[in-house]
Every structure is written in C-alpha cells, then in structure tokens.
Design a protein around this motif. Structure first.
Motif, PDB file in Angstrom:
ATOM      1  N   PRO A   6       0.816  -1.359   0.300  1.00 33.92           N
ATOM      2  CA  PRO A   6      -0.064   0.372   0.288  1.00 33.92           C
ATOM      3  C   PRO A   6       0.745   0.920  -0.367  1.00 33.92           C
ATOM      4  CG  PRO A   6      -1.321  -1.551   1.534  1.00 33.92           C
ATOM      5  CD  PRO A   6       0.531  -2.440   1.445  1.00 33.92           C
ATOM      6  N   PRO A   7       0.458   2.420  -0.852  1.00 37.18           N
ATOM      7  CA  PRO A   7       0.920   3.712  -0.665  1.00 37.18           C
ATOM      8  C   PRO A   7       1.192   4.646   0.080  1.00 37.18           C
ATOM      9  CG  PRO A   7      -0.702   3.736  -2.519  1.00 37.18           C
ATOM     10  CD  PRO A   7      -0.145   2.623  -1.766  1.00 37.18           C
ATOM     11  N   ILE A 372     -13.544  -4.300  -6.286  1.00 35.68           N
ATOM     12  CA  ILE A 372     -12.740  -3.916  -5.495  1.00 35.68           C
ATOM     13  C   ILE A 372     -11.872  -5.677  -5.212  1.00 35.68           C
ATOM     14  CG2 ILE A 372     -12.715  -3.107  -2.947  1.00 35.68           C
ATOM     15  CD1 ILE A 372     -15.120  -2.390  -3.313  1.00 35.68           C
ATOM     16  N   VAL A 373     -11.188  -5.573  -4.721  1.00 41.99           N
ATOM     17  CA  VAL A 373     -10.351  -6.796  -3.735  1.00 41.99           C
ATOM     18  C   VAL A 373      -9.667  -6.250  -2.383  1.00 41.99           C
ATOM     19  CG1 VAL A 373      -7.863  -7.870  -4.425  1.00 41.99           C
ATOM     20  CG2 VAL A 373      -9.220  -7.146  -5.984  1.00 41.99           C
ATOM     21  N   ALA A 391      -7.613  -2.310   0.449  1.00 43.53           N
ATOM     22  CA  ALA A 391      -9.199  -2.307  -0.015  1.00 43.53           C
ATOM     23  C   ALA A 391      -7.793  -1.733  -1.503  1.00 43.53           C
ATOM     24  CB  ALA A 391     -10.291  -1.759  -0.005  1.00 43.53           C
ATOM     25  N   TRP A 392      -8.251  -2.325  -2.877  1.00 42.46           N
ATOM     26  CA  TRP A 392      -7.808  -2.236  -3.750  1.00 42.46           C
ATOM     27  C   TRP A 392      -8.808  -2.128  -5.335  1.00 42.46           C
ATOM     28  CZ3 TRP A 392      -2.032  -0.621  -4.189  1.00 42.46           C
ATOM     29  CH2 TRP A 392      -1.204  -1.837  -3.114  1.00 42.46           C
ATOM     30  N   ASP A 393      -8.613  -0.764  -5.673  1.00 42.93           N
ATOM     31  CA  ASP A 393      -9.549  -1.486  -7.065  1.00 42.93           C
ATOM     32  C   ASP A 393      -9.024  -2.560  -7.294  1.00 42.93           C
ATOM     33  OD1 ASP A 393     -11.266   0.890  -7.910  1.00 42.93           O
ATOM     34  OD2 ASP A 393      -9.641   2.222  -7.500  1.00 42.93           O
ATOM     35  N   SER A 394      -9.645  -3.151  -7.974  1.00 43.48           N
ATOM     36  CA  SER A 394      -9.279  -4.597  -9.467  1.00 43.48           C
ATOM     37  C   SER A 394      -7.958  -4.091 -10.300  1.00 43.48           C
ATOM     38  CB  SER A 394     -11.161  -5.285  -9.658  1.00 43.48           C
ATOM     39  OG  SER A 394     -11.032  -4.177 -10.546  1.00 43.48           O
ATOM     40  N   GLU A 395      -7.924  -5.069 -10.979  1.00 47.19           N
ATOM     41  CA  GLU A 395      -7.126  -4.566 -12.121  1.00 47.19           C
ATOM     42  C   GLU A 395      -7.864  -3.987 -12.467  1.00 47.19           C
ATOM     43  OE1 GLU A 395      -4.279  -4.229 -11.809  1.00 47.19           O
ATOM     44  OE2 GLU A 395      -3.545  -5.692 -11.199  1.00 47.19           O
ATOM     45  N   GLY A 399      -6.408  -1.128 -10.693  1.00 49.18           N
ATOM     46  CA  GLY A 399      -5.669  -1.693  -9.684  1.00 49.18           C
ATOM     47  C   GLY A 399      -5.192  -0.462  -8.461  1.00 49.18           C
ATOM     48  N   GLY A 400      -5.889   0.317  -8.326  1.00 49.00           N
ATOM     49  CA  GLY A 400      -5.337   1.435  -7.314  1.00 49.00           C
ATOM     50  C   GLY A 400      -5.896   1.163  -6.016  1.00 49.00           C
ATOM     51  N   PHE A 401      -4.560   1.170  -4.988  1.00 47.11           N
ATOM     52  CA  PHE A 401      -5.749   1.281  -3.418  1.00 47.11           C
ATOM     53  C   PHE A 401      -6.624   2.720  -3.251  1.00 47.11           C
ATOM     54  CE2 PHE A 401      -4.212   2.524   0.520  1.00 47.11           C
ATOM     55  CZ  PHE A 401      -4.141   1.132   1.946  1.00 47.11           C
ATOM     56  N   LEU A 402      -7.058   1.570  -2.422  1.00 47.24           N
ATOM     57  CA  LEU A 402      -8.110   2.874  -1.410  1.00 47.24           C
ATOM     58  C   LEU A 402      -8.475   3.014  -0.512  1.00 47.24           C
ATOM     59  CD1 LEU A 402     -11.337   0.315  -3.339  1.00 47.24           C
ATOM     60  CD2 LEU A 402     -10.761   2.544  -4.404  1.00 47.24           C
ATOM     61  N   GLY A 403      -7.735   1.641   0.889  1.00 50.26           N
ATOM     62  CA  GLY A 403      -8.120   2.110   2.182  1.00 50.26           C
ATOM     63  C   GLY A 403      -7.758   0.417   2.457  1.00 50.26           C
TER      64      GLY A 403
END
Length: 687
Positions: A6-7, A372-373, A391-395, A399-403
């Motif tokens: 995660p960023p 979501i993933v 929690a991430w966006d799906s590819e 594929g971005g990080f959500l939280g």
C-alpha cells in the motif's frame, strides 16, 4: 491480483489516554491560530477560496486524521481510561467546533467569498463550489450571526451542556452489561447455540440485550412469560436517560431558536435532501396510512396462529392474553409462520451462516459488484480481535489503492453492544496534491464462546451486510475534501444492500454448514448430534430450496417492520418539533413514546421507557427512508443483482461522489430521473 505494498501506512492505535487529550488540545490550538492569522491578514475584499477556504479545509483534514481515531476509542477501547479520554476528546472538540463556527470575523470572510462566487467573480469546480456553500451554511447555522454578547454566552452555555449530557447518555449504551436471569426451564425452546453463549449460575442463565441473545429468546422461548419478562426489561432500561433525553430536547430547541429556526427539526433539515419538516412528516404519515391495512392483516394472521398454537399446546399466559397479540408475541409467531407457510427453520438456517465464512462471502460479493479486491494485511489495531484488510481497485478498474478496512466483530466488556460503522481516517486530497486514503471499520458485538462456532441469525446477517456497506462506502468515496453526507441519504446505500441477502443464489454463496468449516466445528456438530455420525448429514452448501424458501419470507411482517421505523422517525421528529420553547421543555417523552407506539403498531404492550434506550436521538441520528433504496433496487438491481456493469455505474454515480455534491443529484444521475415511492409500494403490496 498481484500482491502490492500500500502507498500509505496504516494508522497506529497505541496511544495513551493522556496523549489523546494533549494532542486534541494542540490540534484545537493550531486551528485557532490559523483562524487568527486568516482573520488578521485577509479582508472581505481580498479573501478567496484559495487563501481562505483551502487552508481551513486542509487544517480540518490534518485534525480529522487524528480525531477520528480518538473518537472511535469511546466504543471499542479495551480500557475504561481510554474510553473516558475519548469521550473527553469528543466534548473538547465539540466545544472548540462551536466556538470556531461562532467567529464573526471568519464567518464574514467566508460569506464574502460565497457572495463573490454567486456573483460570478470566482470560478470554482463543482465540488469546491459545494463545499463553499456548505461551509457558509455551517457558519450561519451555528451562531456566527448572533451579535449580542449576552446571547452568544447563553448560546455557548447551551451547546456545552447539550454536548455534555449526550456524551453521558452514550456512555451508558456502550458500557452497560445488563441482562435478565432465567432458569433453563423458562428458556425451553431456545436453540442450544444461543444458550451456550449465556453466562451460567447453577440452573440459571443470563440473557443479555445483545441481538445474539435477545432475538433467539424472543423468537423461540415457548413460555410467553419469559418473552414478556425480557420485553419489559428491555423497555425499561436506562431510567436515568429519560431526564437526559428531555433535557437534550429542551437544549436543542433553545439552541435552534437562538439561531433563528422554528425548532431543532427545522435546523437539522438544513443538512438533508428533504426540503422541509412538513415534507418529511407528510411522507411518514403517507407510509403510515398506506401500510396500516396490510399491517392489520399481518396482525390477524399471527393472532390466528397464536390461537391455534394455544389450542394445541396450552397457554402460559393470563387468560386475557390468549386472544390478544402482544408485542412479545410477534417474533415467536412470525417464526412459526415462516416455518409453517414457507418451511423456513430459523435454527437450521443459522447453522449455515458462521460469522467468518459469511463475512468472507460478503467481501467477495462487494468485490464482484463494485470492482474491489480485499487483501488481508498485518497492521496495528486497537484490540487483538480486530482484523485488517487493504482495499484495492481490481486490475480491471486500474488496481489503485483505496484504503484500509478494520473488522471488529465480537462482543467484549466495555464495547458498544450494537453494530455500527466508524470512520477511522478520512480520505481527501492533501496540500501536496496527493491522495490521503481513508480507513473505515465494521464494529459488531457477536457473542463468541471458545471452541464453538458463532452462528448468525438471518437478521444478524442483514445487519452485518448493512454496516459493512457503510464501511465500504467510506472506502470508495473519492472527493477532494472530507465531507459528511446528508442525514436522510447516508442510510440509503446500506438499506439498498440489504436486498442482496434475500437473493437465493447470494444466500447460497454466503452459506456453508459449520460442520464443514474445520475439525473443531465438526467435532462440536457431532457432539450436538449425539456423538456419532448420523445417517443423514447436512448439505455442505445452503440447500437451494431452503434458500428459495427463505427469500420468500422477505416481506413477511414487512408492513409491521416499516411501521416500526415510521414510529421511531415520527417520535424523533415530534420531540424535536415543539411549537414553542415552553412546549419543548414540557415534553413527556414517556407518554409520547407509549401512546405513539400503541397507535402506530397496534399491538398490546406494557408501558415502559423505551425511548431511554433508543440511541438515535442521543447520536444526532435522523430517520432515513427505505423508500428511495427500494426504488434503486427495483429499477436497477432486482432483475440481475450481481450485474457488475450496474454495480460499477452505481459506485461511480452514487458512492464515489459521497457528500461532494448534492445527494439528490447523485441519485438522479444513477436513475436517470428523480427517485419516487412507486417501487416501494409495489414491492410491499406484492406479497
């Protein structure tokens, strides 16, 4: 999805109680210093969104990153010292917020920027324009316009007292460990899975008011005297809160009138989609009128079932009660109706919904529906029971990080006994134009016993799905600023999501018999079955017929359930809509509660003080409508609930904008029209 780091690091929760207060005071002082600088360096002529609003909003973001964490401790922290410190933080911050919003100098600068934008002198993007509107309204509705010093002092004293009494009331909800002791004979009929979770003292068991105890007893206890005793005890909890509620009502009314509003309800309507108190009252009364004939049919059906049951089994009640449907009869005979008419055995159903397995199924459904993933991750928590997911966006969605999602599922001493979602950290765009990602939590109070599975009643499954929906809404909202949503909107997305746990194929995805979930669970099931492998073993997955039968019960007692919500909403609205300040001070909430409940629900009951344990008025909650959620369900999801294309459209149109635009606009953008109540009445009447 490949594993990524995660960023943003997760927050830390190892904070001593004293540090909460030190940090809170420092944050308050930093905000006050910023306001002083802005007031001293800007004038109405020079103030702009960039040099006034943006610094205020970024300061709010910096403070919220810590204060949200501090606040959640009041309901989840393991020690009373940390819970008390959290409540003190809430009081300090509420007082500081009230003082801040009363600043005439800053309010005048915000008003100047607002006027410039309305005059076309400032060009702002839609979200910035909306946050400017809401900020200006917040100052106007929170005392900044009170010029008389004596009146300002009176206003602040009322605000401070209101905050104090509400915090005290909420403490009783969080730290109560009440219950009623019954003998095992008095609890005959209650499933062993519920009895196993109750504290024992010889032959007696303690039934608490947690759903894991309350629901099984009210639905299964064969002795009506047991159900009545538990109902009466529940309706007479927290007697000290009666005076607290009535004082809070009087203070809220006094504050609203000092701000120029007719009453507290009119003030709160400023933060709603609904245009007026009258419109909300009208909608509630329409629901009441439309649903009452159907509710009466439901009562007659259960009354007939009661008569037949007593004819067969005899009565444990007073003779006068035999032909009357009491409030403590409803759950018991509704369960019998479901079993006789729809072949639904609620005890068998619960065996397929072990909490951890069902939770994983819920997460998979949200993944599929919203792109979501969820990835389990190691992170600091406030208690060893808590698990964390990144929690991430799906590819396919980038594929971005959500939280981060925190799950705190089990009851423990001192923890708030209900289910709710709390924001752990807000999401926003930083001053450096990077993303600060949100964190949210699902907090429940499932009763757990070592070595035994925690099984969910279907109603508990619905509650968990609902609250998880709130948590995921907070994760996928993507706005530049941290916003709250209109109070009559905030429940709509989660009420919508409740519909999924009535879809047979979704129920089958969530359900797996607990005896297939590991050796320990298998051994427990065998013990329950008599110690030997029975000739007929349960299906591993929820049987299709049972799932379909359960789905058929969706609207059983539907009118009664909705009328109960109408009753609560009208009670809340009535106590906060007094015609005068004298009337507000004179409200007898006990008399109103009992009279309204009897008139609207039509059941025989005993008078009590149920309003003292009705948490919503103490938590600044205002009733929201199931009507719009049903419109969304019927028009867009009912025909194909797992359609990812519709799910993504809903995520983009309704969930992601959050409070960053008028919520009515979000609903209209998704539906392609204004929402209406036609779908709700067609659904309920289609039984």
């Amino acid at each position: 999805m490949r594993v990524k780091s995660p960023p943003q690091s997760p927050p830390d929760f190892a904070i001593p109680p004293a540090q909460l207060l030190v940090e809170t005071e420092a944050l308050i002082e930093a905000s006050r210093a910023l306001e002083d600088r802005l007031a001293n360096s800007l004038t109405p002529a020079t103030a702009t969104f960039d040099n006034l609003l943006r610094p205020i909003l970024h300061d709010d973001h910096r403070a919220s990153r810590r204060l949200c964490i501090f606040r959640i401790f009041s309901s989840v922290a393991a020690t009373p010292e940390l819970r008390d410190a959290s409540r003190k933080v809430e009081q300090l911050n509420a007082k500081a917020s009230a003082v801040s919003l009363m600043r005439r100098d800053v309010a005048a600068l915000v008003a100047a920027v607002y006027d410039k934008h309305r005059a076309g002198e400032l060009s702002l993007d839609d979200e910035s324009a909306y946050v400017l509107f809401k900020t200006h309204r917040a100052y106007q509705n929170a005392g900044a316009g009170i010029n008389d010093e004596e009146q300002r002092a009176k206003y602040m004293a009322a605000v401070e007292e209101r905050n104090s009494v509400l915090v005290a009331a909420r403490k009783t909800f969080s730290e109560s460990d009440e219950g009623v002791w019954f003998t095992r004979a008095q609890l005959a009929g209650v499933p062993a899975s519920a009895l196993d979770t109750m504290a024992a003292d010889g032959d007696r068991l303690k039934v608490t008011f947690k759903k894991g105890h309350l629901f099984p007893v009210m639905k299964h206890a064969a002795d009506a005297r047991t159900r009545k005793a538990l109902h009466v005890a529940k309706e007479n909890r927290f007697p000290e809160n009666v005076a607290v509620l009535e004082r809070a009502v009087a203070l809220r009314d006094e504050i609203a009138r000092m701000l120029g509003f007719a009453n507290h309800a009119a003030l709160k309507m400023e933060n709603k989609m609904a245009p007026s108190v009258e419109s909300v009252t009208g909608r509630l009364n329409k629901l009441r009128t439309e649903l009452q004939p159907q509710a009466q049919k439901e009562i007659e059906t259960l009354r007939a079932l009661k008569k037949a049951y007593i004819d067969e089994h005899g009565s444990s009640e007073d003779e006068d009660d035999v032909s009357t449907l009491n409030a403590w009869d409803w759950g018991f005979y509704a369960r019998i109706l479901e079993k006789e008419r729809y072949s639904v055995d609620s005890t068998l159903v619960s065996e397929y919904f072990e909490v951890q397995h069902s939770l994983q199924g819920m997460l998979r459904i949200f993944e599929e529906l919203f792109g979501i993933v969820f990835v389990p991750t190691e992170a600091p928590t406030w208690h060893s029971d808590v698990t964390v997911y990144a929690a991430w966006d799906s590819e396919e969605q980038g594929g971005g990080f959500l939280g981060y999602l925190y799950l705190d599922l089990y009851a423990r001493d001192g923890k708030y006994s209900g289910a709710h979602c709390s924001l752990v950290q807000p999401g926003f765009t930083t001053e450096e134009n990077t993303r600060h990602f949100p964190s949210s939590s699902l907090v429940c109070s499932m009763i757990r016993v070592a070595g035994k599975p925690t099984l969910l009643q279907h109603s508990e499954l619905k509650t968990m799905f609902h609250e998880l929906g709130h948590a995921i809404h907070k994760l996928v909202t993507r706005t530049a600023y941290s916003h709250s949503c209109a109070r009559d909107f905030v429940e709509i997305p989660s009420i919508l999501l409740e519909n999924w746990i009535w879809v047979p194929r979704v129920l089958q995805r969530l359900g797996r018999h607990y005896s297939y979930l590991g050796d320990e669970q298998r051994a427990f099931w065998l013990e329950r079955a008599g110690g030997e492998e029975p000739a007929e073993t349960p299906s591993e997955t929820l049987p299709e017929k049972l799932a379909e039968d359960l789905a058929q019960t969706k609207h059983v007692s539907g009118a009664h359930a909705m009328l109960h919500q109408v009753f609560l909403a009208l009670f809340d609205l009535t106590i906060h809509s007094a015609a005068s300040q004298e009337a507000a001070r004179a409200i007898d909430t006990t008399a109103l509660w009992n009279k309204s409940k009897a008139e609207i629900l039509g059941l025989r009951t005993t008078n009590g003080i149920g309003q003292a344990s009705f948490a919503h008025p103490f938590r600044a909650y205002d009733a929201s409508s199931k009507v719009y959620a049903t419109d969304l369900w019927v028009s867009s999801f009912k025909s194909n609930p797992m359609d990812p294309e519709v799910g993504l459209k809903y995520r983009r149109s309704v969930l992601e904008p959050g409070g960053g635009q008028p919520e009515g606009v979000s609903l209209k953008n998704f539906l392609g029209r204004e929402p209406n109540d036609e779908a709700y009445y067609s659904e309920v009447s289609g039984l």
